[in-house]
Design a protein around this motif. Structure first.
Motif, short mmCIF file in Angstrom:
data_model
loop_
_atom_site.label_atom_id
_atom_site.label_comp_id
_atom_site.label_asym_id
_atom_site.label_seq_id
_atom_site.Cartn_x
_atom_site.Cartn_y
_atom_site.Cartn_z
N ARG A 292 2.37 1.66 -3.51
CA ARG A 292 1.38 2.18 -4.47
C ARG A 292 1.09 3.66 -4.19
O ARG A 292 0.90 4.43 -5.13
CB ARG A 292 0.10 1.37 -4.40
N LYS A 293 1.06 4.03 -2.94
CA LYS A 293 0.83 5.43 -2.59
C LYS A 293 1.96 6.29 -3.15
O LYS A 293 1.73 7.37 -3.68
CB LYS A 293 0.75 5.57 -1.06
N ASP B 145 1.49 6.63 -6.81
CA ASP B 145 0.41 7.56 -7.12
C ASP B 145 0.90 9.00 -6.98
O ASP B 145 0.58 9.85 -7.80
CB ASP B 145 -0.79 7.34 -6.19
N LEU C 187 0.83 -1.21 0.00
CA LEU C 187 0.00 0.00 0.00
C LEU C 187 0.86 1.25 0.00
O LEU C 187 0.55 2.22 -0.70
CB LEU C 187 -0.95 -0.01 1.20
N GLN C 188 1.95 1.25 0.77
CA GLN C 188 2.88 2.39 0.78
C GLN C 188 3.53 2.57 -0.58
O GLN C 188 3.70 3.68 -1.07
CB GLN C 188 3.95 2.23 1.85
#
Length: 80
Positions: free
Chosen positions: A42-43, A46, A39-40
């Motif tokens: 992908r963040k 982004d 998740l980190q």
């Protein structure tokens, strides 16, 4: 709480088990850390995509950014 069943290939299962034994953590801890890491990641992607996609305002479309900043610095009381 999110409960699910996961199916891994034998190769991945063996790698996970070896990693768990070496680190002394549970499968649940391993999966939680892996998900948090992803998740980190992908963040960060982004955020990078956001900055890569930024376009200047129309009023700055034909302005050299470095020259503009240098000009601002020359006229600034803080830098002189």
């Amino acid at each position: 709480m999110f409960a699910t069943q996961l199916n891994f290939s034998d190769e991945i299962t063996n790698q996970i088990q070896a990693n768990l034994q070496a680190c002394g953590e549970t499968f649940e801890e391993f999966v939680q850390q892996a998900v948090a890491h992803e998740l980190q990641r992908r963040k960060a992607n982004d955020l990078k995509s956001f900055f890569d996609g930024l376009q200047p305002l129309e009023s700055f479309a034909h302005v050299d950014a470095l020259a503009h900043v240098d000009d601002c610095r020359c006229r600034s009381r803080l830098f002189n």
